[in-house]
Write an enzyme that holds these catalytic residues in place. Sequence first.
Site, PDB file in Angstrom:
ATOM      1  N   HIS A 191     -10.093   6.921  -1.918  1.00 41.76           N
ATOM      2  CA  HIS A 191      -9.824   6.227  -0.692  1.00 41.76           C
ATOM      3  C   HIS A 191     -11.050   5.170  -0.595  1.00 41.76           C
ATOM      4  O   HIS A 191     -11.612   4.453   0.140  1.00 41.76           O
ATOM      5  CB  HIS A 191     -10.487   7.270   0.498  1.00 41.76           C
ATOM      6  CG  HIS A 191      -9.288   8.076   1.091  1.00 41.76           C
ATOM      7  ND1 HIS A 191      -9.603   9.374   1.411  1.00 41.76           N
ATOM      8  CD2 HIS A 191      -7.994   7.945   1.059  1.00 41.76           C
ATOM      9  CE1 HIS A 191      -8.560   9.997   1.648  1.00 41.76           C
ATOM     10  NE2 HIS A 191      -7.434   8.952   1.432  1.00 41.76           N
ATOM     11  N   ARG A 202      -3.444  19.357   2.592  1.00 45.51           N
ATOM     12  CA  ARG A 202      -4.051  19.781   1.294  1.00 45.51           C
ATOM     13  C   ARG A 202      -5.063  20.876   1.671  1.00 45.51           C
ATOM     14  O   ARG A 202      -5.755  20.521   2.672  1.00 45.51           O
ATOM     15  CB  ARG A 202      -4.632  18.488   0.608  1.00 45.51           C
ATOM     16  CG  ARG A 202      -3.570  17.510   0.252  1.00 45.51           C
ATOM     17  CD  ARG A 202      -4.303  16.216  -0.458  1.00 45.51           C
ATOM     18  NE  ARG A 202      -3.496  15.091   0.031  1.00 45.51           N
ATOM     19  CZ  ARG A 202      -4.081  13.876  -0.346  1.00 45.51           C
ATOM     20  NH1 ARG A 202      -5.113  13.714  -0.665  1.00 45.51           N
ATOM     21  NH2 ARG A 202      -3.325  12.701   0.160  1.00 45.51           N
ATOM     22  N   GLY A 205      -7.593  10.835   7.779  1.00 46.83           N
ATOM     23  CA  GLY A 205      -6.276  10.659   7.993  1.00 46.83           C
ATOM     24  C   GLY A 205      -5.684  11.978   7.529  1.00 46.83           C
ATOM     25  O   GLY A 205      -6.207  13.016   7.698  1.00 46.83           O
ATOM     26  N   ARG A 214      -2.252  15.653  15.994  1.00 47.09           N
ATOM     27  CA  ARG A 214      -1.499  15.658  17.349  1.00 47.09           C
ATOM     28  C   ARG A 214      -0.851  16.901  17.598  1.00 47.09           C
ATOM     29  O   ARG A 214      -1.059  17.643  18.776  1.00 47.09           O
ATOM     30  CB  ARG A 214      -0.946  14.438  17.504  1.00 47.09           C
ATOM     31  CG  ARG A 214      -1.683  13.140  17.733  1.00 47.09           C
ATOM     32  CD  ARG A 214      -0.668  12.018  17.534  1.00 47.09           C
ATOM     33  NE  ARG A 214      -0.029  11.900  16.320  1.00 47.09           N
ATOM     34  CZ  ARG A 214       0.673  10.905  15.949  1.00 47.09           C
ATOM     35  NH1 ARG A 214       0.948   9.696  16.611  1.00 47.09           N
ATOM     36  NH2 ARG A 214       1.401  11.023  14.664  1.00 47.09           N
ATOM     37  N   ARG A 236      -2.266  -1.281  -3.914  1.00 45.49           N
ATOM     38  CA  ARG A 236      -3.197  -0.246  -4.135  1.00 45.49           C
ATOM     39  C   ARG A 236      -2.793   0.581  -5.324  1.00 45.49           C
ATOM     40  O   ARG A 236      -1.440   1.013  -5.064  1.00 45.49           O
ATOM     41  CB  ARG A 236      -2.977   0.698  -2.643  1.00 45.49           C
ATOM     42  CG  ARG A 236      -3.998   1.887  -2.635  1.00 45.49           C
ATOM     43  CD  ARG A 236      -3.456   2.810  -1.637  1.00 45.49           C
ATOM     44  NE  ARG A 236      -4.299   4.002  -1.670  1.00 45.49           N
ATOM     45  CZ  ARG A 236      -3.816   5.306  -1.123  1.00 45.49           C
ATOM     46  NH1 ARG A 236      -2.531   5.229  -0.568  1.00 45.49           N
ATOM     47  NH2 ARG A 236      -4.618   6.330  -1.238  1.00 45.49           N
ATOM     48  N   ASN A 264       0.835  -1.104  -0.309  1.00 39.98           N
ATOM     49  CA  ASN A 264      -0.033  -0.111   0.100  1.00 39.98           C
ATOM     50  C   ASN A 264       0.897   1.232  -0.193  1.00 39.98           C
ATOM     51  O   ASN A 264       1.351   1.633   1.092  1.00 39.98           O
ATOM     52  CB  ASN A 264      -0.966  -0.175   1.376  1.00 39.98           C
ATOM     53  CG  ASN A 264      -2.109   1.084   1.108  1.00 39.98           C
ATOM     54  OD1 ASN A 264      -1.751   1.987   0.644  1.00 39.98           O
ATOM     55  ND2 ASN A 264      -2.927   0.991   2.277  1.00 39.98           N
ATOM     56  N   GLY A 293      -6.399   7.619  10.534  1.00 43.58           N
ATOM     57  CA  GLY A 293      -5.736   8.135  11.670  1.00 43.58           C
ATOM     58  C   GLY A 293      -6.390   8.995  12.863  1.00 43.58           C
ATOM     59  O   GLY A 293      -6.555   8.899  13.886  1.00 43.58           O
ATOM     60  N   GLU A 345      -7.164  -1.460   5.062  1.00 40.04           N
ATOM     61  CA  GLU A 345      -7.047  -1.696   3.740  1.00 40.04           C
ATOM     62  C   GLU A 345      -6.228  -2.645   3.018  1.00 40.04           C
ATOM     63  O   GLU A 345      -6.382  -3.248   1.915  1.00 40.04           O
ATOM     64  CB  GLU A 345      -6.506  -0.133   3.176  1.00 40.04           C
ATOM     65  CG  GLU A 345      -7.417   0.818   3.182  1.00 40.04           C
ATOM     66  CD  GLU A 345      -6.694   2.277   2.978  1.00 40.04           C
ATOM     67  OE1 GLU A 345      -6.882   2.923   1.812  1.00 40.04           O
ATOM     68  OE2 GLU A 345      -5.673   2.712   3.862  1.00 40.04           O
ATOM     69  N   GLY A 390     -10.043   9.989  12.325  1.00 37.55           N
ATOM     70  CA  GLY A 390     -11.058   9.526  12.572  1.00 37.55           C
ATOM     71  C   GLY A 390     -11.086   8.211  13.923  1.00 37.55           C
ATOM     72  O   GLY A 390     -12.282   8.289  14.540  1.00 37.55           O
TER      73      GLY A 390
END
Length: 408
Positions: free
Chosen positions: A186, A247, A216, A291, A97, A7, A337, A390, A339
């Site tokens: 996704h 983004r 994430g 974080r 992926r 992935n 991450g 995934e 969520g």
Amino acid sequence: MKILVLNAGSSSQKSCLYEFPGGLVDQPPEPLWKGAIDWTVEPGKAAIKVKANGKVLEELVSSTSKAEVTTQLLQTLWQGETQVLKAPSEINVVGHRVVHGGTEYRESVRITQEVKAAIARLANFAPIHNPVNLEGIETIEQILGTEVPQVAVFDTAFHAHLPPDVYVYPGPYNWLEAGIRRYGFHGTSHKYCSERAAQLLKRDLPDLRLITCHLGNGCSLAAIRNGYSVDTTMGFTPLDGLMMGSRSGSLDPGILIYLMRNQGYTADELDTMLNKESGLKGISGVGADMRQILAEIEKGNDRAKLAFDMYIHHLKSAIGSMLADLDRLDAIVFTAGVGENVPLVRELACQTFDFLGVKIDLEKNNSRPIDVDIATSDSTVKVLVIHTQEEWAIAQDCWQLVGDGSTR
């Protein structure tokens, strides 16, 4: 049957080796081996981390070649303390992926020269991701040879059932003829989480109306009806939609015209700014990691607080927009991450929809829930926190396409 999954993203790669005992199973098993590469630790170096046999191997590799670092990572499968294979030949199939499958690939496929050419051609639509995905495929060919079956699992495939009024952009019609349309991304995560939600709720997936929130570093939502994605926030590229780690998400396109005309921005400069210098990172000035943002808020950093408030506003607005394509709402799903690991995001996102009967149990929400319903008993909408897997979803597609490996 042993299935290796790669992935690969632009800044990291996650890999797993699964052993299928003889068919598909509902519960994802623990992989025999897990590997990860972080390309962002420092210039000219990559960090490798491997878990297998109860051992953890961490190493800093001095190389800028993704093929070299990936080769070094995979060698830990059959060498050293993390060895789980006698030889590379024990790998029956490799799944990858692949971010963009265009309109041609609406489901996972065996990789051929034709498929590789399509992935390369579609790199025009996903320049950050498809070249990396293709490099992983070619690296496997170098290590394992061309006889080992490889499977491409496309991020766009789950959104292949979007209706035309959703996927066509309101520009000139010839945009559509040129392939400029909403694709969605996704998809592997949204598909896995919708199926897992049906299991947890003991309901048939076609009977459910879901909003899945993949939060994430990249973020997207999907409205799922009859088992299919009927709307999603990402569009022609993974840059569209929600405010993300680095983004921007959706913007007034007039801003870009203004920057080009009045400040001399080039296409490459805009690309870098919108993909790598915007979102949480751009507003806070701190970084793209949630974080970091929350830690800075605790210190009284006003820009970090603004970035967080904007993130929540865009998330709530997008959840509201997904409702428009559902005739009811059975569950909201949080994954990835942020969520899975930031209770405050889930709490604030759900508060807005208490008028729909969405109520979360704060104690459950704050207890690091995984694959559980955190809604109160009287909530009319379930709220699920699901650990997205995934790599397991990719492995399942490999099994379904290649079977017991007898086609090798």
